[in-house]
Write an enzyme that holds these catalytic residues in place. Structure first.
Site, PDB file in Angstrom:
ATOM      1  CG  ASP A 134      -1.912   1.322   1.559  1.00 41.62           C
ATOM      2  OD1 ASP A 134      -2.743   1.200   0.425  1.00 41.62           O
ATOM      3  OD2 ASP A 134      -1.594   2.121   2.122  1.00 41.62           O
ATOM      4  CD  GLU A 137      -5.742   1.160  -4.104  1.00 40.35           C
ATOM      5  OE1 GLU A 137      -6.831   1.489  -3.965  1.00 40.35           O
ATOM      6  OE2 GLU A 137      -4.817   1.404  -3.040  1.00 40.35           O
ATOM      7  CB  CYS A 176     -12.647  -5.985   8.911  1.00 41.82           C
ATOM      8  SG  CYS A 176     -12.080  -6.651  10.269  1.00 41.82           S
ATOM      9  CB  CYS A 188     -14.672 -10.495  10.527  1.00 39.06           C
ATOM     10  SG  CYS A 188     -14.934  -8.554  10.696  1.00 39.06           S
ATOM     11  CB  CYS A 239     -13.409  -4.556  12.682  1.00 41.97           C
ATOM     12  SG  CYS A 239     -14.779  -5.387  11.997  1.00 41.97           S
ATOM     13  CB  CYS A 247     -14.804  -8.844  14.411  1.00 47.71           C
ATOM     14  SG  CYS A 247     -13.203  -8.212  13.717  1.00 47.71           S
ATOM     15  CG  ASP A 295      -1.516   3.403   6.155  1.00 51.23           C
ATOM     16  OD1 ASP A 295      -2.529   4.063   5.243  1.00 51.23           O
ATOM     17  OD2 ASP A 295      -0.626   4.350   6.786  1.00 51.23           O
TER      18      ASP A 295
END
Length: 397
Positions: free
Chosen positions: A189, A273, A326, A329, A345, A347, A354
């Site tokens: 990233d 990306e 996430c 999950c 999150c 979860c 990042d």
């Protein structure tokens, strides 16, 4: 079936004598003139809905040399002049193939000064390179050896805006071979606070080369603005500004080469990306920082080195919600402002923004490898609009 050697350019700095510099400067001017004349001729033919190919422009060059106005074209080697016509033909081929815009005329001040010689335009013996129309070999600083037993197929001489002279020799490099498979994969990233964040959790600091020299650059540009236009002092000030820009670009390129080489050697699969940097630099607040990070050059280096060494480089769709998803999950968060660098999150997993994005990119890239499916953003409703848009990087502190 034997593997073909990789064609690789080896670039060196050299220091010409006054006579060699004068000859090369004349050659650069003639190359630019021939290119512009041929482009004008082909543009006029295009207006008449006619096509002019390389052979036709080559015949034009012969006719131009016989005129009194352009007789000076005979004073330089014909090889670079023929090569510039081939370059123009390639530019039109890319234009007709919708891979590039319509070719533009070369400017005396802004265009790159270069000339390309094929084997008939130079002599290379015992590491001594002599160009056509020259009696002495170039004084080259051999910072690294050429591949053993290789002979250059083309030689390109250039001068940058800082006044430095370079020669690039295109050779077969048998040393570039696929590396042993590693079985490791990494998601990458890119950002501004950190140049790269890997799915392993490693973060690589953004050195911000342009910011470090911004004070020197601003001072040099202020001095340039006070010089009389067209004066020798203005030329000196221009050269000083160009040297600062060259210093920034050299350090940036050196770092990117080291990073991409390391990543390619350590990993079999690399997932990045697919960012549209051209659109992102339209953000006036971040344009300078994005340009300094040089994400496009990083991707280009990663891709060609991956091809050289037998690695797989996968690009994930730019609309994939890597930051909002996430990695534990799979829950998609509705909103994720750029100011949020860590989040928890539902979860219970706490994510670094990042690192989480890099992990999601890796998972998406591996999914493409496994099933060949495209990586597209998740949607709220079937057939509805995308739930996410491409994120702009966080503003520098």
């Amino acid at each position: 079936m034997t593997a073909t050697c990789v064609k690789r350019a080896f670039k060196y700095r050299f220091y010409p004598t006054d006579a060699q510099a004068a000859e090369l400067s004349r050659t650069f001017g003639c190359v630019r003139k021939v290119y512009n004349l041929a482009l004008a001729a082909r543009t006029e033919a295009w207006a008449r809905q006619e096509r002019v190919n390389y052979n036709a422009t080559s015949a034009m060059l012969t006719a131009w040399k016989k005129t009194g106005e352009l007789a000076y074209l005979n004073d330089v080697s014909s090889v670079p002049l023929q090569q510039t016509l081939r370059h123009l033909q390639a530019a039109f081929t890319n234009f007709f193939g919708k891979r590039a815009k319509y070719p533009r005329f070369k400017s005396r001040k802004r265009s790159r000064k270069s000339a390309e010689y094929t084997t008939s335009g130079f002599r290379f013996r015992d590491s001594r390179l002599t160009l056509a129309k020259m009696t002495e070999p170039l004084s080259i600083v051999w910072s690294r050896p050429l591949p053993e037993g290789s002979t250059p197929s083309t030689v390109t001489v250039s001068q940058d805006s800082a006044g430095r002279w370079f020669v690039s020799l295109l050779c077969d490099d048998p040393g570039v071979q696929p590396l042993p498979a590693t079985g490791t994969a990494v998601g990458i990233d890119v950002g501004l606070d950190h140049l790269l964040t890997l799915s392993t959790g490693e973060k690589i600091t953004n050195p911000r080369h342009e910011r470090k020299d911004r004070g020197r650059l601003a001072k040099a540009q202020r001095e340039l603005s006070r010089k009389a236009k067209g004066s020798k002092n203005q030329a000196k000030a221009l050269r000083k500004v160009a040297r600062i820009h060259a210093r920034i670009a050299d350090r940036r390129r050196d770092l990117l080469h080291k990073l991409t080489t390391r990543l390619v050697r350590e990993n079999q699969t690399l997932v990045i990306e697919d960012l549209t940097v051209r659109d992102m630099v339209r953000n006036r607040t971040l344009a300078r920082a994005i340009s300094d990070a040089s994400w496009s050059e990083f991707r280009s280096m990663l891709e060609y080195k991956g091809t050289w060494y037998g690695r797989e480089v996968i690009s994930v769709d730019r609309f994939f919600p890597s930051s909002k998803l996430c990695s534990t999950c799979g829950t998609l968060t509705e909103k994720m402002p750029l100011s949020v660098r860590t989040w928890t999150c539902a979860c219970g997993t706490t994510h670094d923004r990042d690192v989480n994005a890099a992990k999601n990119l890796l998972a998406a890239g591996l999914a493409v490898t496994a099933c060949g499916a495209g990586v597209r953003p998740q949607r709220r409703t079937p057939g509805g609009q995308s739930a996410t848009k491409q994120e702009a990087p966080r503003r520098e502190p």
